[in-house]
Design an enzyme around this catalytic site. Structure first.
Site, PDB file in Angstrom:
ATOM      1  CG  ASP A 298      48.704  42.040  41.231  1.00 57.08           C
ATOM      2  OD1 ASP A 298      48.997  41.091  41.563  1.00 57.08           O
ATOM      3  OD2 ASP A 298      47.699  42.388  40.508  1.00 57.08           O
ATOM      4  CG  ASP A 540      45.635  46.380  37.703  1.00 58.80           C
ATOM      5  OD1 ASP A 540      45.499  45.287  38.734  1.00 58.80           O
ATOM      6  OD2 ASP A 540      46.289  46.280  36.653  1.00 58.80           O
ATOM      7  CG  ASP A 544      45.026  44.453  43.579  1.00 62.10           C
ATOM      8  OD1 ASP A 544      45.604  43.475  43.979  1.00 62.10           O
ATOM      9  OD2 ASP A 544      45.248  44.611  42.552  1.00 62.10           O
TER      10      ASP A 544
END
Length: 793
Positions: A298, A540, A544
């Site tokens: 990410d 995080d 996700d």
């Protein structure tokens, strides 16, 4: 009944805890010390060795029980290492244990989730994962229940609705009273039910070792019986010599240290990572990481720092639906009021709150918490609804009218959110009519200082980096370029990917995926896996979680959401992405070194199996004593294997583990078999005493074993040189001072001459067999597609 304002009292909590109404977990992740000891002592092969010891003691062949110290040492090494790892990980687990905000006696406390009791009044916000069932009593949240129901759509929950344990809060904040805790909770019942019929997933290496151990475990029983009967009745040996012959054969066939070596190496890796503030929830994922060739990351929190800051607010010229023109200061006042009404439950809102100096929430008629699915949050004041979110999702058809402004900031890698007035009835679902924009808020994340170095490491290791972000694709691309990610100019807007086929095609072409919703993240991971890749995912955020659960190996930042940390197999406690090379390196070190060391063990097993078959066919006594095989195992296999298993080794792992190990072990096993067969035939033809031929065979096997050890140790470093020299010195010392322990006798006459000749010839023979094996591998690799696939992966 719980007071929905003050919660339970301390006395009520104590009473409920004593009554067993506490939120105990389904099962601890770490073993107890008793389980560790039992797991290392009560094994099938330990039982076999115990039977061997009893048989040898029965015939008073005590000198052939030298395998017992090795087995006992193996047990103690395994127990000590696992207990050490347990202590390290238990300390870290306490630090990272799930916590929940709870109101007791009217005060807000943060407590370990396992100490919650039935009836507790809890406060849940975005990122929290529910550890117990609850009923919502105040507030409004969006919940993802995919981990318990399989449905990935976000569900809106209002007062009176049930919150299921195992689900996680996507946005909003609420108060809820716990209704079912511990083993009575919905997720706990599912876990217990699944546990009853679920087989624990094992990686290629452990599956291969299990298969090998089970196969040998079955074979040794009929082979052992056959050898004893042949030696006792066909050869006419005594009960003592028959038992010695049988035990020698079977001891050589059992890879007693191999499985332990693999387990200890994995445990040591987990412990090493623990000391670097990395929690490993599933030990097998250490091996999976070694095989990773695609790493999906990410943008926020991984490439960049998790905290954001507002760099600029661009106010637009705005006239409302009543023809009233709003000046700069009025627009800023409206933005500030709306932002104050929306809780700062994500990094973007935290940054905007900080920019406007907002400390308390502002009253409004209705709040729309941020949704990662619809990419906006907002607030209602009377008939007016103001929204804040991603331009692509809010501007819709009018997006091209503002492209110049958006691209100006996106090209610098900055993030843009649009603020404006809704032109339709807003219900919390996706916007269908473009809003009227009033301002663009520009934010930025700083690139992590270690990002370039980390991505350069993965590039050298042959791992492709893919960026999957909810941000504008151009913004994500520019950030990825600044971070040094290869091919980061190849980006795509995920809103254009309508079908699974589109996603499957996109993963072959693009490096950066922008405007990705949670369900798409999962599908992108699946597409990479379907293309034959081993995929790791770092994240995080709540958005996700689905992708983390889908990836072959998942890594979460502890500073992110609780749901992400709970879903991941590995958690970086200090949220430092630069630790990833250490994590991947540990996996590769373990598998590469076990593969290297396993070839030493399997060489003895291949040799013993072939020699046993030869013994049965030729109706001979087994040519070696058990103690001599222990001699061989200590100095050319067991001790060096443990040192080699702890060496640095970061090469990419490919191919079938067992096939690769067998091919590496084959030259040594074949050479051992050839030389011992020649010596055995010589002994039969000349009538040489069994002690003479057994000693001759042991000396030649030690020569071949040292040659194999030298081959495995290449390329040399100081530690590998020291291992080889130490083992050679150990052999010489044992030959001088421990001859009787290992049943070695002084060679005489023809036996001495044959031994010297075979020791000299064994080295070129070993090299020749190595070349023949390499030629066979090349031939099969070039002419057999299936073999090539297994070998190279």
């Amino acid at each position: 009944m719980t007071d929905v304002k003050k919660g339970l009292t301390a006395d009520e909590v104590e009473q409920l805890t004593n009554d067993g109404m506490v939120n105990v977990s389904v099962g601890k992740q770490s073993k107890t010390i008793g389980q560790i000891v039992a797991g290392n002592v009560f094994t099938y092969f330990n039982l076999i060795f115990a039977v061997f010891a009893v048989l040898l003691a029965f015939v008073r062949s005590y000198n052939n029980m030298t395998f017992l110290p090795v087995i006992i040492s193996n047990m103690f090494i395994g127990i000590i290492q696992e207990i050490r790892a347990k202590k390290v990980l238990d300390k870290l687990t306490v630090v990272n244990a799930p916590k929940t905000s709870v109101i007791r006696d009217g005060q807000l406390h943060t407590v370990a989730s396992e100490t919650l009791v039935k009836g507790d009044l809890c406060v849940f916000s975005a990122g929290n994962q529910l550890s117990a069932d609850a009923i919502l009593v105040d507030g409004f949240v969006r919940v993802n229940e995919s981990l318990v129901t399989g449905e990935s759509d976000e569900v809106v929950k209002n007062a009176g609705d049930i919150l299921l344990s195992g689900s996680f809060i996507v946005s909003g904040e609420c108060k809820a009273v716990l209704t079912n805790v511990g083993l009575d909770a919905y997720a706990a019942k599912l876990a217990i039910e699944a546990k009853a019929g679920r087989k624990k997933h094992k990686t290629d290496m452990m599956q291969s070792l299990d298969k090998l151990v089970k196969t040998i475990g079955v074979l040794i029983i009929p082979i052992g019986a056959g050898l004893f009967l042949q030696s006792r009745f066909a050869v006419g040996g005594s009960i003592k010599s028959s038992i010695d012959s049988m035990v020698a054969s079977l001891v050589g066939m059992i890879p007693e240290g191999l499985y332990l070596l693999a387990s200890v190496a994995l445990v040591v890796s987990v412990m090493r990572l623990g000391k670097k503030n990395v929690i490993v929830h599933e030990m097998n994922c250490v091996e999976t990481l070694a095989r990773v060739n695609v790493l999906c990351v990410d943008k926020t929190g991984t490439i960049t720092r998790p905290d954001m800051s507002v760099t600029h607010v661009e106010i637009l010229d705005y006239t409302d639906g009543y023809g009233k023109h709003t000046d700069y200061h009025e627009t800023e006042r409206i933005i500030k009021n709306v932002v104050a009404a929306i809780s700062s439950d994500n990094a973007t809102m935290e940054a905007i709150h900080s920019y406007y100096g907002i400390e308390e929430e502002c009253e409004c008629d209705q709040v729309f918490p941020f949704s990662s699915q619809n990419k906006y949050s907002g607030a209602r004041y009377g008939k007016d609804v103001y929204l804040l979110g991603a331009p692509e999702y809010l501007l819709l058809d009018s997006y091209p009218d503002y492209r110049n402004i958006i691209d100006k900031y996106s090209c610098n890698g900055e993030r843009i959110v649009v603020f404006g007035l809704a032109n339709e009835q807003i219900t919390g679902e996706a916007v269908t009519k473009a809003i009227t924009p009033m301002a663009f808020i520009i934010l930025e994340n700083e690139i992590r200082e270690t990002a370039k170095e980390t991505f350069e490491y993965f590039k050298k290791q042959g791992v492709a980096i893919k960026v999957i972000s909810g941000d504008n694709p151009l913004t994500a691309s520019k950030v990825a370029i600044r971070a040094g990610i290869d091919d980061a100019t190849h980006y795509i807007d995920a809103t254009t990917l309508k079908t699974d086929r589109d996603i499957a095609d996109a993963v072959q072409k693009y490096t950066v995926f922008g405007r990705v919703i949670p369900e798409q993240k999962k599908k992108i991971i699946e597409a990479f896996k379907m293309a034959g890749n081993v995929v790791a995912m770092t994240g995080d955020g709540v958005n996700d979680v689905l992708a983390l659960k889908c990836a072959d190996c998942s890594v979460a930042m502890a500073s992110g959401s609780e749901a992400a940390s709970n879903a991941a197999q590995i958690v970086l406690l200090d949220s430092d992405f630069s630790k990833m090379p250490d994590v991947v390196g540990e996996g590769r070190r373990v598998v590469n070194n076990i593969k290297r060391s396993a070839s030493l063990f399997l060489a003895k097993n291949i040799f013993s199996m072939l020699l046993t078959i030869f013994t049965l066919i030729s109706v001979n006594l087994y040519p070696l004593y058990p103690t001599q095989l222990s001699f061989l195992g200590i100095f050319t296999i067991g001790v060096p294997a443990f040192f080699l298993a702890l060496q640095p080794n970061k090469s990419l792992i490919k191919g079938d583990f067992l096939l690769n190990v067998v091919l590496k072990a084959l030259p040594t096993g074949l050479t051992d078999f050839i030389v011992v067969t020649i010596i055995t035939i010589y002994g039969n033809c000349t009538g040489a005493p069994h002690e003479q031929t057994a000693t001759a065979a042991t000396l030649v096997l030690l020569t071949v074993g040292m040659a194999a050890l030298v081959r495995v140790c290449k390329p040399f470093d100081i530690i590998r040189v020291c291992v080889c020299v130490a083992m050679a010195c150990g052999i010489v010392f044992s030959m001088i001072f421990l001859r009787s322990l290992f049943a070695m006798v002084v060679l005489k006459g023809l036996a001495l001459n044959l031994t010297v000749m075979m020791m000299v010839l064994s080295l070129p023979l070993y090299r020749y067999v190595c070349r023949m094996t390499a030629w066979l591998i090349d031939f099969l690799e070039n002419h057999n597609r299936h073999f090539r696939h297994l070998l190279k992966g």
